[in-house]
Design a protein around this motif. Structure first.
Motif, PDB file in Angstrom:
ATOM      1  N   ALA A  83       2.955 -50.755  65.565  1.00 20.19           N
ATOM      2  CA  ALA A  83       1.817 -50.028  65.006  1.00 20.19           C
ATOM      3  C   ALA A  83       2.335 -48.794  64.283  1.00 20.19           C
ATOM      4  O   ALA A  83       3.183 -48.073  64.812  1.00 20.19           O
ATOM      5  CB  ALA A  83       0.849 -49.629  66.121  1.00 20.19           C
TER       6      ALA A  83
ATOM      7  N   SER B 162     -11.001 -44.853  59.882  1.00 21.51           N
ATOM      8  CA  SER B 162      -9.728 -44.745  60.602  1.00 21.51           C
ATOM      9  C   SER B 162      -9.117 -43.353  60.500  1.00 21.51           C
ATOM     10  O   SER B 162      -8.189 -43.024  61.246  1.00 21.51           O
ATOM     11  CB  SER B 162      -8.741 -45.798  60.088  1.00 21.51           C
ATOM     12  OG  SER B 162      -8.297 -45.507  58.769  1.00 21.51           O
TER      13      SER B 162
ATOM     14  N   LEU C  36       4.266 -51.991  70.438  1.00 23.52           N
ATOM     15  CA  LEU C  36       3.007 -52.239  71.131  1.00 23.52           C
ATOM     16  C   LEU C  36       3.057 -53.636  71.748  1.00 23.52           C
ATOM     17  O   LEU C  36       3.725 -54.530  71.225  1.00 23.52           O
ATOM     18  CB  LEU C  36       1.855 -52.110  70.131  1.00 23.52           C
ATOM     19  CG  LEU C  36       0.410 -52.250  70.587  1.00 23.52           C
ATOM     20  CD1 LEU C  36      -0.487 -51.335  69.755  1.00 23.52           C
ATOM     21  CD2 LEU C  36      -0.084 -53.697  70.456  1.00 23.52           C
TER      22      LEU C  36
ATOM     23  N   ARG D 260      -3.525 -46.600  60.429  1.00 22.11           N
ATOM     24  CA  ARG D 260      -2.495 -47.137  61.315  1.00 22.11           C
ATOM     25  C   ARG D 260      -2.598 -48.655  61.302  1.00 22.11           C
ATOM     26  O   ARG D 260      -3.569 -49.227  61.809  1.00 22.11           O
ATOM     27  CB  ARG D 260      -2.684 -46.578  62.728  1.00 22.11           C
ATOM     28  CG  ARG D 260      -1.468 -46.729  63.617  1.00 22.11           C
ATOM     29  CD  ARG D 260      -1.612 -45.836  64.845  1.00 22.11           C
ATOM     30  NE  ARG D 260      -0.510 -45.989  65.771  1.00 22.11           N
ATOM     31  CZ  ARG D 260       0.643 -45.330  65.674  1.00 22.11           C
ATOM     32  NH1 ARG D 260       0.827 -44.488  64.670  1.00 22.11           N
ATOM     33  NH2 ARG D 260       1.604 -45.507  66.548  1.00 22.11           N
ATOM     34  N   GLU D 261      -1.577 -49.303  60.739  1.00 26.46           N
ATOM     35  CA  GLU D 261      -1.585 -50.756  60.554  1.00 26.46           C
ATOM     36  C   GLU D 261      -0.733 -51.426  61.625  1.00 26.46           C
ATOM     37  O   GLU D 261      -0.053 -50.759  62.407  1.00 26.46           O
ATOM     38  CB  GLU D 261      -1.091 -51.080  59.139  1.00 26.46           C
ATOM     39  CG  GLU D 261      -2.026 -50.509  58.070  1.00 26.46           C
ATOM     40  CD  GLU D 261      -1.410 -50.387  56.689  1.00 26.46           C
ATOM     41  OE1 GLU D 261      -2.123 -50.569  55.690  1.00 26.46           O
ATOM     42  OE2 GLU D 261      -0.201 -50.078  56.609  1.00 26.46           O
ATOM     43  N   LEU D 262      -0.771 -52.768  61.663  1.00 27.50           N
ATOM     44  CA  LEU D 262      -0.123 -53.508  62.752  1.00 27.50           C
ATOM     45  C   LEU D 262       0.627 -54.712  62.197  1.00 27.50           C
ATOM     46  O   LEU D 262       0.063 -55.498  61.424  1.00 27.50           O
ATOM     47  CB  LEU D 262      -1.184 -53.983  63.754  1.00 27.50           C
ATOM     48  CG  LEU D 262      -0.701 -54.624  65.050  1.00 27.50           C
ATOM     49  CD1 LEU D 262      -0.068 -53.582  65.963  1.00 27.50           C
ATOM     50  CD2 LEU D 262      -1.867 -55.309  65.767  1.00 27.50           C
TER      51      LEU D 262
ATOM     52  N   SER E  78      -5.216 -54.783  59.946  1.00 27.79           N
ATOM     53  CA  SER E  78      -5.714 -53.423  59.699  1.00 27.79           C
ATOM     54  C   SER E  78      -5.187 -52.833  58.397  1.00 27.79           C
ATOM     55  O   SER E  78      -4.953 -51.626  58.312  1.00 27.79           O
ATOM     56  CB  SER E  78      -5.350 -52.490  60.868  1.00 27.79           C
ATOM     57  OG  SER E  78      -5.814 -53.009  62.089  1.00 27.79           O
TER      58      SER E  78
END
Length: 432
Positions: free
Chosen positions: A229, A120, A221, A411-413, A406
């Protein structure tokens, strides 16, 4: 006492600002302190004598912050209600001799911190931030929040099997970012650049704690903007919610039956064994000094800790639509389904039945739904500062958090509602 404040979408907007402004643990605790200052808290120094007066106080040590609010009339044996979190995230950190390069490329030598998803970090625009230690004994935060570095991936033409056999990254050879061109690599170039960026005299920096971060800002998002995000949600999402909850609880004043505390530690991602980690003495020292400042004895301290409860708040795993088989078949936490209660019978999480009851009561008071997470039996279970806190201080601890996708990615969600649902639950908990 009136009902607790209702955090809403504005809290999530503020979380995004907090994430963007907090590329390192040092920045995160500075931003948390700024929010607490606005709520009437004042900083105390560890080297000073503390008084037992009512009000909000906090201390900073490196990338950690401990803050607490003593209500009017609190006794020496008044118990604490603690929200625990951590400020660090897996990333790339600059080595002691950072200047390197080869074949006409100038590079920065980095070490891998924690357990990041290495892929990532590839082909991202990256900045550089951290703490500079100066010759006069002071420190200065620095943040180059623009595209400065990049870890370039090998072209598919030179790795034809990458899509069929998987990407294989060597942490030493493949993760060193480039930041320019030139054959003449000289020791001191990076630090000289940072001195100039920070407006410092040449040669004034004698030590540094620097880390790489993505410069792409957090964003809503989805069709209805129902997702967020962004970087470092693990675990600045909890630090932000805990800060907001502590400030809100302090606003209740003298009606609190316990002393609300926020303890946000560094180094959770590599075992918590440091002077700013949860396995260090920081929290216990603060709690003990708070009791003694109010005239308490060893007996009062024991009584206070016996009635203390800690919510260890960290992100957890939402069910992944493409990998549902990796989750327990009867436990599928969903984003925007409310905070999760983490359970593991082998004490990788500290939650037990009595802790569940405490958390359930807080969620009921706040009008917040909650879910339960347990790992698939065939998968190893992660852990948090929860078991460390319970074992080190002998206090009842409950592991909770927000379900995300993630985790450990650059970059997480998460869901757009979950951050403020967590903040509402934490506020109700801190108010007792």
């Amino acid at each position: 006492m009136s009902e607790p404040p209702r955090f809403d979408r504005g809290h999530t907007d503020d979380l995004m600002s907090f994430l963007a402004a907090s590329p390192t643990p040092y920045h995160a605790v500075a931003n948390a302190a700024e929010r607490l200052e606005k709520a009437g808290f004042r900083q105390v120094a560890e080297t000073d004598a503390w008084d037992g007066t009512a009000g909000g106080k906090y201390l900073l040590r490196g990338g950690a912050i401990v803050a607490w609010y003593v209500p009017e009339g609190a006794e020496a044996h008044t118990p604490f209600r603690i929200v625990g979190a951590h400020t660090d995230s897996p990333n790339l950190r600059v080595k002691p001799r950072p200047d390197s390069g080869a074949h006409g490329w100038r590079q920065v030598a980095v070490e891998i911190y924690g357990g990041p998803l290495l892929n990532s970090w590839l082909d991202r625009d990256l900045g550089l931030a951290g703490r500079l230690s100066l010759r006069d004994g002071t420190t200065r935060l620095v943040d180059v929040d623009r595209p400065l570095l990049r870890v370039p991936q090998l072209a598919i033409h030179l790795d034809r099997a990458v899509n069929s056999e998987g990407l294989k990254l060597d942490k030493q050879r493949h993760m060193q970012p480039v930041w320019g061109l030139g054959e003449d690599v000289r020791d001191g170039d990076l630090i000289a650049f940072l001195e100039e960026t920070a407006g410092l005299p040449d040669g004034s920096v004698t030590g540094w704690d620097l880390m790489v971060h993505p410069v792409e800002p957090p964003a809503y998002l989805g069709r209805d903007r129902e997702l967020v995000a962004g970087p470092r949600m693990d675990n600045l999402l909890s630090v932000h919610a805990g800060t907001a909850a502590l400030a809100a609880a302090a606003g209740r004043g003298s009606g609190l039956p316990s002393i609300p505390v926020l303890a946000a530690f560094d180094h959770e991602e590599n075992g918590s064994q440091s002077d700013t980690g949860a396995d260090g003495p920081l929290l216990g020292t603060v709690l003990e000094r708070s009791v003694h400042a109010r005239g308490g004895s060893l007996e009062d301290r024991a009584r206070a800790l016996a009635g203390t409860v800690c919510l260890s708040s960290d992100t957890g795993h939402a069910v992944h639509p493409n990998y549902a088989e990796r989750h327990d078949p009867t436990h599928h936490p969903r984003v925007d389904g409310g905070p999760i209660l983490k359970v593991n019978v082998n004490n990788r999480y500290a939650t037990d039945g009595s802790g569940r009851a405490v958390f359930a009561a807080a969620c009921e008071k706040a009008g917040v739904p909650f879910q339960t997470f347990v790992s698939n039996n065939a998968m190893p279970c992660g852990t948090t500062i929860g078991p460390i806190t319970a074992a080190r201080h002998g206090i009842r601890t409950v592991d909770i958090g927000v379900a995300i996708l993630s985790m450990h990615s650059v970059r997480e969600l998460c869901g757009a509602k979950d951050p403020f649902l967590l903040a509402n639950a934490l506020t109700a908990f801190l108010e007792g």
